[in-house]
Design a protein around this motif. Structure first.
Motif, PDB file in Angstrom:
ATOM      1  N   PRO A 243     -41.054   1.189 -46.016  1.00 20.37           N
ATOM      2  CA  PRO A 243     -42.425   0.675 -45.977  1.00 20.37           C
ATOM      3  C   PRO A 243     -43.343   1.250 -47.034  1.00 20.37           C
ATOM      4  N   THR A 244     -43.142   2.495 -47.442  1.00 18.84           N
ATOM      5  CA  THR A 244     -44.006   3.075 -48.466  1.00 18.84           C
ATOM      6  C   THR A 244     -43.851   2.336 -49.789  1.00 18.84           C
ATOM      7  N   GLY A 247     -44.680  -1.845 -48.811  1.00 18.40           N
ATOM      8  CA  GLY A 247     -45.770  -2.299 -47.949  1.00 18.40           C
ATOM      9  C   GLY A 247     -46.671  -3.346 -48.577  1.00 18.40           C
ATOM     10  N   ILE A 262     -40.824  -2.118 -38.895  1.00 17.31           N
ATOM     11  CA  ILE A 262     -40.377  -0.938 -39.638  1.00 17.31           C
ATOM     12  C   ILE A 262     -39.381  -0.152 -38.784  1.00 17.31           C
ATOM     13  N   SER A 265     -37.857   4.844 -42.665  1.00 14.11           N
ATOM     14  CA  SER A 265     -38.968   5.220 -43.530  1.00 14.11           C
ATOM     15  C   SER A 265     -38.457   5.924 -44.771  1.00 14.11           C
ATOM     16  N   LEU A 270     -47.474   6.962 -44.381  1.00 18.52           N
ATOM     17  CA  LEU A 270     -47.547   5.600 -44.891  1.00 18.52           C
ATOM     18  C   LEU A 270     -48.994   5.245 -45.198  1.00 18.52           C
ATOM     19  N   SER A 271     -49.238   4.770 -46.417  1.00 19.23           N
ATOM     20  CA  SER A 271     -50.546   4.280 -46.803  1.00 19.23           C
ATOM     21  C   SER A 271     -50.570   2.762 -46.627  1.00 19.23           C
ATOM     22  N   VAL A 272     -51.433   2.296 -45.738  1.00 21.55           N
ATOM     23  CA  VAL A 272     -51.481   0.868 -45.401  1.00 21.55           C
ATOM     24  C   VAL A 272     -52.583   0.183 -46.200  1.00 21.55           C
ATOM     25  N   TRP A 284     -48.306  -4.287 -38.085  1.00 21.85           N
ATOM     26  CA  TRP A 284     -47.370  -3.254 -38.524  1.00 21.85           C
ATOM     27  C   TRP A 284     -46.696  -2.710 -37.266  1.00 21.85           C
TER      28      TRP A 284
END
Length: 353
Positions: A243-244, A247, A262, A265, A270-272, A284
């Motif tokens: 996801p990182t 995303g 997800i 990882s 994680l930055s959304v 998410w």
């Protein structure tokens, strides 16, 4: 009395004993040892299974490396074999039935990396004669995780079946991995159109063999633009392994109201992308198959069992999931292979079919 030997010292066992790969402290694969123990007896609601093949998953080496066991721990969540004995109250399985096993070592000391394992009957699922033990040992964590990823979206069916995902477009990130492979096969079995991203031509070929309709090499093209071209109305759900890294791409290619499921990882945090996610009402959704509800797990087990019986969950290089095999005595090497990113599925041959 227990006899504890290093793997290299093993010379066999006597009748009435079982060979088990065990560890008693967290650490590298060298903590794995071969122990000869008494053959266990099943209790109320339990079965004893003679293990033919044990499947190795990333969670096996991660648990061994980081979690101090309470006593002796046998690794291995997944496997396949033959019912050898049944305990009181068991009428759904009988001696001689072929079965596949799931979550064998979850919060239990007895996993599948041993000649015989006793576990609750719920964790042993009938395996049709025409379905190979290799398939059975490759289900468990990968297929049950994939099922959950494909059923978490709002309005999605709780249990997959042929036609359940008709009209749905699914994006599988990393389609050459074990979970990605299962997600492609399950989604296609359920009627979805399947797109996948891969890191090169070789993995793209594996995704094609698994059944993906469209394959995007994210190292060779602008993956976002290509996915938007292939699915101009957007995808319904993404089965996401990184996801990182992915995303922003995921949000860009999702339909409004879409879901990012997800199951692994590539980082601890994680930055959304908040505004784009809000604009599309993106969900998410994080997944850990071990801690899904009983109803969710039962639905996944039932669907995976049916898909396997229908021939939809094939393994082997010709089906997009190469198999790397290790003999029982080299269980540590099997753990190392998974830790170091072996492509496909790693199996341990425990006993004769």
């Amino acid at each position: 009395m227990k006899v504890l030997l290093r793997l290299s010292e093993w010379r066999g066992s006597d009748n009435g004993t079982v060979r088990s790969i065990v560890y008693t402290s967290a650490g590298p694969s060298s903590v794995l040892r071969l122990e000869e123990r008494e053959l266990p007896e099943p209790g109320e609601g339990e079965v004893r299974v003679r293990v033919v093949v044990s499947g190795v998953n990333p969670t096996d080496w991660k648990a061994r490396a980081s979690s101090q066991p309470h006593g002796v721990q046998v690794p291995g969540q997944d496997g396949a074999g033959v019912v050898d004995a049944v305990g009181p109250g068991v009428d759904s399985l009988a001696v001689g039935d072929r079965v596949w096993l799931w979550d064998a070592a979850w919060q239990r000391p007895e996993g599948t990396t041993q000649e015989y394992v006793v576990l609750p009957v719920r964790h042993a699922v009938r395996l049709p004669q025409e379905v190979a033990f290799d398939v059975g040992a490759s289900l468990g964590i990968p297929a049950l995780t994939a099922h959950r990823a494909l059923t978490v979206a709002e309005g999605a069916p709780a249990q997959l079946a042929p036609g359940a995902l008709d009209g749905t477009t699914v994006l599988v990130a990393g389609g050459a991995g074990a979970v990605g492979h299962a997600a492609i096969q399950l989604a296609r079995w359920a009627g979805a159109r399947v797109l996948t991203t891969v890191s090169g031509a070789a993995k793209g070929e594996l995704a094609r063999l698994a059944g993906a309709h469209e394959i995007v090499d994210y190292r060779a093209t602008d993956a976002t633009a290509e996915l938007q071209r292939l699915a101009p109305e957007g995808v319904d759900v993404v089965a996401e392994v990184a996801p990182t890294a992915n995303g922003r791409l995921d949000v860009a290619v999702l339909k409004p109201g879409g879901t990012i499921a997800i199951y692994a990882s590539d980082a601890e945090a994680l930055s959304v992308p908040i505004r784009p996610s809000m604009t599309k009402n993106v969900r998410w959704q994080f997944i850990l198959t071990y801690t899904t509800t009983t109803e969710q797990k039962d639905a996944a087990v039932a669907a995976v069992a049916q898909a396997a019986a229908d021939g939809a969950l094939q393994v082997g290089k010709e089906h997009g999931l190469p198999l790397t095999r290790f003999p029982f005595e080299r269980a540590a090497a099997a753990h190392d292979a998974v830790e170091h990113g072996a492509v496909g599925k790693v199996l341990i041959d425990v006993g004769d079919a």
